[in-house]
Design an enzyme around this catalytic site. Sequence first.
Site, PDB file in Angstrom:
ATOM      1  N   ASN A  84       4.613   5.352  -4.411  1.00  0.00           N
ATOM      2  CA  ASN A  84       3.210   5.296  -4.796  1.00  0.00           C
ATOM      3  C   ASN A  84       2.703   6.683  -5.188  1.00  0.00           C
ATOM      4  OD1 ASN A  84       0.143   3.863  -3.351  1.00  0.00           O
ATOM      5  ND2 ASN A  84       0.548   4.707  -5.336  1.00  0.00           N
ATOM      6  N   LYS A  88       4.176  -7.013   3.562  1.00  0.00           N
ATOM      7  CA  LYS A  88       4.664  -5.739   4.079  1.00  0.00           C
ATOM      8  C   LYS A  88       3.829  -5.347   5.296  1.00  0.00           C
ATOM      9  CE  LYS A  88       5.068  -0.829   3.334  1.00  0.00           C
ATOM     10  NZ  LYS A  88       4.589   0.330   2.569  1.00  0.00           N
ATOM     11  N   ALA A 134       8.025   5.722   1.616  1.00  0.00           N
ATOM     12  CA  ALA A 134       7.193   6.856   2.034  1.00  0.00           C
ATOM     13  C   ALA A 134       7.916   8.196   1.939  1.00  0.00           C
ATOM     14  CB  ALA A 134       6.649   6.676   3.459  1.00  0.00           C
ATOM     15  N   GLY A 192       2.972  10.046   1.699  1.00  0.00           N
ATOM     16  CA  GLY A 192       2.225  10.924   0.808  1.00  0.00           C
ATOM     17  C   GLY A 192       2.607  12.389   0.861  1.00  0.00           C
TER      18      GLY A 192
END
Length: 257
Positions: A209, A100, A187, A161
């Site tokens: 994530n 990635k 994301a 995030g």
Amino acid sequence: MKKDNLKIAGKSLKSRLIVGTGKYKNFSETAKAIKESGADMVTVAVRRVNIIDKKKPILTDYLDPKKIILLPNTAGCFNSEDALRTLRLAREMGGWKLVKLEVLGDKKTLYPNMIETIKSTKILVKEGFKVMVYCTDDPLLAKKLEDSGASAIMPLASPIGSGLGLQNKINISLIINQSKIPVIVDAGIGTASDATIAMELGCDGVLINSAIAKAKKPLLMAKAFKDAVISGRNSFLAGRMRKNYYGSPSSPTIGLI
């Protein structure tokens, strides 16, 4: 129903949910969350891997590379040179060719530097890498990445995030409709419903994530994302009803008593 696996660069994944391995309390929690998510593939930030202190645990103490695909990424790289060096190191360390790529533009927004990203993609493809590329949600630049030989397009939903969810469904849809390679939203996803929306648009997968690792109950959130991705995919395959501006009765209007 026949198998609906996600295929990337010759690899077949049962799950359309890819998860990151950062931001967890420890590797034990990471491994448990991945198990709950049902993911076949996880990203690993090569620049943050411990290769010096033999006394400290490493991710592969908790995850078996024979059972799950480790996807090296270039998190923390802000120019082409650093990104290329990082992925070449990953190839030397573990023979990885499926990788990635993310080349960030600045530390505040963490938006991709698309000039450096396209440049890096072309070089990596020439060197035999299979490149999944983090990018903006610009359809024209996404097409340039595909033409450069990318194995998957990974447009952001919103800044890394941030948890803001999908901010531009129109552009994501345009990218999906024009692409002949997998489109994986990467994301900015904040909660399970965001993942369902992405999958209902027709995305081939989502990468999560922070939304799992930073949840109050990461293991439960991992399970929620597993179900959300499956539900969104099934909804897309089923084909939603046509939207109407006026009401339409659910029961026949002929032969009323």
